[in-house]
Design a protein around this motif. Sequence first.
Motif, short mmCIF file in Angstrom:
data_model
loop_
_atom_site.label_atom_id
_atom_site.label_comp_id
_atom_site.label_asym_id
_atom_site.label_seq_id
_atom_site.Cartn_x
_atom_site.Cartn_y
_atom_site.Cartn_z
N GLY A 117 10.32 -20.31 -8.89
CA GLY A 117 11.12 -19.54 -8.08
C GLY A 117 12.02 -20.64 -7.60
O GLY A 117 12.17 -21.72 -7.24
N SER A 118 12.12 -19.64 -5.99
CA SER A 118 13.64 -20.33 -5.13
C SER A 118 12.82 -21.53 -4.68
O SER A 118 13.15 -22.49 -4.00
N GLU A 137 18.51 -22.82 -14.13
CA GLU A 137 17.83 -21.48 -14.81
C GLU A 137 16.58 -21.21 -13.71
O GLU A 137 15.77 -21.60 -13.94
N LEU A 138 16.81 -20.34 -12.92
CA LEU A 138 15.82 -19.59 -12.03
C LEU A 138 14.74 -18.23 -12.07
O LEU A 138 15.59 -17.39 -12.40
N VAL A 147 19.29 -14.77 -5.40
CA VAL A 147 20.97 -14.74 -5.03
C VAL A 147 21.18 -16.00 -3.53
O VAL A 147 22.11 -16.19 -3.85
N ALA A 148 20.68 -15.54 -2.64
CA ALA A 148 20.45 -16.02 -1.31
C ALA A 148 19.87 -17.65 -1.64
O ALA A 148 21.15 -18.26 -1.38
N ALA A 149 19.03 -17.62 -2.30
CA ALA A 149 18.62 -19.25 -2.32
C ALA A 149 19.92 -20.08 -3.01
O ALA A 149 20.16 -21.16 -2.47
N ASN A 183 27.32 -8.58 -8.46
CA ASN A 183 28.19 -8.82 -7.65
C ASN A 183 27.14 -10.34 -7.18
O ASN A 183 27.87 -10.27 -5.22
N SER A 184 27.34 -11.07 -7.94
CA SER A 184 27.28 -12.52 -7.47
C SER A 184 27.68 -13.26 -8.41
O SER A 184 28.22 -12.47 -9.88
N PRO A 185 27.86 -14.59 -8.23
CA PRO A 185 28.09 -15.30 -9.50
C PRO A 185 27.93 -16.26 -10.83
O PRO A 185 28.50 -17.25 -11.35
N TYR A 186 26.15 -15.62 -10.32
CA TYR A 186 25.79 -16.27 -11.26
C TYR A 186 24.99 -15.42 -12.73
O TYR A 186 25.20 -14.20 -12.91
N ARG A 187 24.40 -15.39 -13.14
CA ARG A 187 24.36 -14.99 -14.79
C ARG A 187 23.09 -14.61 -14.83
O ARG A 187 22.05 -14.25 -13.92
#
Length: 322
Positions: A117-118, A137-138, A147-149, A183-187
């Motif tokens: 994790g983060s 990959e988190l 997302v915040a991290a 709503n994030s830039p992540y997959r």
Amino acid sequence: MSALSPLVTIPELFRGLFDDAAVFPPGNLPVVQAVPAHRVHRAAWYAEAVGPFLCGAGRLGELAAAVTNSPEAAGTSAAGGATAVTAAGVEGGTAGADGSVAAGDPPLKVGLVLPGGSAELAPALAAAAPFELAGVELATRDAAEAVAALDLLLPPDVPAAIEVPRELLRGDGLDDVLDVLVNSPYRAKFRTGGLVAAAFPDEEELAAFLTGCAQRGLPYKCTAGLHNAVRHTDPETGFEHHGFLNVLLAAQETDRAAAAAVLAERDGEVLAKAVRALTDRQVTVIRNSFTAFGTCSITEPLDDLAALGLLPSPSSPHQEDR
């Protein structure tokens, strides 16, 4: 495998699809063997199909040692207290059959896998500084916190994927997580197998994830259990494996029942015919959705595609990567 041939073109549907997870279960290839094997893949005729070398945060030290201590390594340099990997094995040339690399070879592209994790993110990014970071990959139980991290710590040019445990994606949980990620830039990242039968989602569960992403235009990757092209029952374990061709074809569906039907198909010729009928636009839609999956064998999925007539199979010695 033979060197990359200008006469061989990997179809767009399969380019960059197979991330090299050789060091992960069930392959468990030692890092010291996996690195030269990956270099061979990256110099082979099928190199365009191969994604980055996946490595867990806890094994980056092994990875650095495997690169810098290899016979083909040109050397190392230090910067900011970290050992910078600049092996001729990593920086430019053509890999030999033994994994040796000549000058001019591209850098070793590493996908950083963080199951913890983060909390692992900042130290892992520091430890990965010697490598060309191809992605992160988190795994997390809190998509918004992940997302915040990532927003705070991830370099802007590095992509990331967020994996939430399957038990949190049931019912409204799936919509909640996908709404955070879109709503994030992540997959998104979805686990399609493992070492026990319960680790394999059924068609309906996987279809719910795929169509949920498709409806939102959310890209994703998958991991585990997808090293064969066609859905099947493993004769040794009895586990029900999804096929990566099934997932590719289902990726264009927005209707859950239609996606589940594609995922349930066990006839390779039926799937191969459907692949051949895809238009360029459909291929683009599919790969914009389903970006890659981790596999502990690179050659096994390629062999399946060649057997179905979907990939050229130049005459060359067969070499397994695990």
